[in-house]
Design a protein around this motif. Structure first.
Motif, PDB file in Angstrom:
ATOM      1  N   ILE A  56       0.855  -1.183   0.000  1.00  0.00           N
ATOM      2  CA  ILE A  56       0.000   0.000   0.000  1.00  0.00           C
ATOM      3  C   ILE A  56       0.891   1.234   0.000  1.00  0.00           C
ATOM      4  N   LEU A 109       0.161   5.158   0.247  1.00  0.00           N
ATOM      5  CA  LEU A 109      -0.926   6.109   0.453  1.00  0.00           C
ATOM      6  C   LEU A 109      -0.448   7.547   0.583  1.00  0.00           C
ATOM      7  N   GLN A 165      -7.116   3.302   2.548  1.00  0.00           N
ATOM      8  CA  GLN A 165      -6.050   2.406   3.011  1.00  0.00           C
ATOM      9  C   GLN A 165      -6.540   1.513   4.140  1.00  0.00           C
ATOM     10  N   GLU A 169       3.941  -0.984   3.613  1.00  0.00           N
ATOM     11  CA  GLU A 169       3.075   0.194   3.717  1.00  0.00           C
ATOM     12  C   GLU A 169       3.963   1.429   3.701  1.00  0.00           C
TER      13      GLU A 169
END
Length: 411
Positions: free
Chosen positions: A200, A202, A213, A230
């Motif tokens: 992810i 973001l 998210q 992340e």
């Protein structure tokens, strides 16, 4: 002679003063774009004079980082107003749009909302587009007791106050919310693309991005997947290669990028230049013609996004009607989802005013809350107890720069 001179001067002042006042009034309302002015005056002048107008505010991101969103939304608003006015208006009155630019800033969205209500005396407001900017307008709508319909702010906090967990009774939306959109993306990754390892990336400066998210991660892991990386960026960042290098080293099968088109386009472009070929996906924040310009058609192949409607979805007459009407009005331009949501927001507001029987904010608010089975371009809308529509989403795939309808997902 002095008396004659004074009399003449006085007469001149009395003649010019009303003209100056008219000029000031025009300046005061000149925040409306040419498109909005056209929409407001689309009906015959006699009809407007006889029945008066219903003033609605348009608080959109016409300049700044999300300007593409705001301009697309305003095209849909203008089209709906023109169509409604040409058919006789609402309650015998014409809709008049008062437009103001929030410059893609939360604090400016607050100021614009105050101006529209206090100075322009609107009975309801449409917009803003983004969750962060809409959250800047919500306290004003609540305090002044004037309904606000956001076209595309998907964060749950927009309609429910996170401090009190109470519904913001004057705030509504015509779009689905992040929990649903995040789930759609996670289920698509897990069940359609069959991936088990995702990264992810973001936008940490965006409420919208953080919401997507959160809900993507919850659903993807519940499906048995693993989030192996992340990372975050901020709006206006330009160089993403260092972070993308870290992500690439983790060997993800899929990258979720819940952000807005300006940064997303650069991320996709740089990722492909670095040899990252795995599927990438985001939400409705990707939906802008500028995404293709920034990323390039080839780089966007094997990318997907969740969205509110698909222009080539022929399952309803409402979609076909909207697309045909939009193309006719805007020189064969194909409407994106932001235009469709702007169009639908005005339609929902007009329906509420009609059912309310009066263009009064409190009555409009009550009628909006009771919206049920309203057929719009982006789906059939019934507002639930938190003023969020229960409606379908679509998944679109980018192929050579074009958005291609992949699937429809029901709530």
């Amino acid at each position: 002679m002095k008396k004659s001179w004074l009399a003449a001067a006085t007469a001149l002042i009395l003649t010019v003063a009303p003209l100056a006042a008219c000029g000031d009034k025009e300046k005061e309302t000149s925040g409306a774009s040419p498109a909005a002015s056209t929409a407001a005056s689309s009906a015959p002048a006699a009809s407007t004079a006889a029945g008066g107008t219903i003033k609605i505010g348009a608080n959109f991101e016409m300049t700044g980082g999300q300007a593409s969103f705001g301009n697309s939304s305003m095209k849909g608003v203008t089209l709906a107003v023109k169509e409604i006015n040409a058919a006789g208006g609402v309650l015998g009155k014409q809709l008049e749009v008062i437009q103001a630019d929030n410059a893609s800033k939360s604090e400016e969205s607050t100021r614009v909302a105050q101006k529209l209500i206090s100075n322009d005396k609107v009975v309801a407001m449409i917009g803003p587009v983004t969750s962060t900017n809409t959250l800047g307008s919500v306290p004003v709508a609540q305090e002044k007791k004037v309904p606000l319909i956001t076209t595309s702010a998907t964060n749950p906090k927009v309609t429910v106050d996170e401090r009190t967990n109470k519904v913001n009774d004057y705030v509504f939306r015509v779009c689905f919310i992040d929990p649903f959109q995040g789930k759609v993306a996670a289920d698509f990754a897990s069940k359609e693309l069959k991936v088990t390892k995702a990264a992810i990336y973001l936008d940490s400066s965006s409420d919208y991005s953080k919401g997507l998210q959160k809900f993507f991660k919850e659903t993807f892991t519940a499906n048995g997947g693993t989030i192996i990386a992340e990372e975050s960026y901020q709006q206006k960042d330009n160089d993403f290669k260092a972070v993308l290098t870290r992500i690439k080293e983790k060997n993800p099968e899929f990258i979720y990028v819940p952000g807005y088109y300006e940064e997303v386009g650069k991320i996709v472009k740089q990722a492909r230049e670095m040899g990252i070929t795995v599927p990438m996906m985001g939400g409705d924040g990707w939906d802008s013609p500028q995404l293709v310009e920034i990323a390039g058609k080839e780089a966007l192949n094997n990318t997907f996004m969740s969205n509110h409607y698909a222009k080539d979805d022929t399952s309803t007459e409402e979609i076909k009607h909207f697309v045909d009407l939009f193309k006719k009005e805007y020189n064969n331009e194909t409407p994106d989802s932001l235009s469709a949501l702007g169009y639908d927001a005005v339609k929902m507001l007009a329906d509420a005013i009609k059912r309310a029987g009066a263009a009064e904010p409190e009555k409009i608010k009550d009628a909006l809350a009771a919206t049920k089975d309203l057929k719009l371009a982006t789906g059939v809308v019934t507002l639930n107890e938190t003023h969020d529509p229960v409606k379908s989403a679509v998944v679109l795939e980018f192929k050579d720069g074009n958005q291609v309808f992949k699937a429809k997902v029901n709530p």
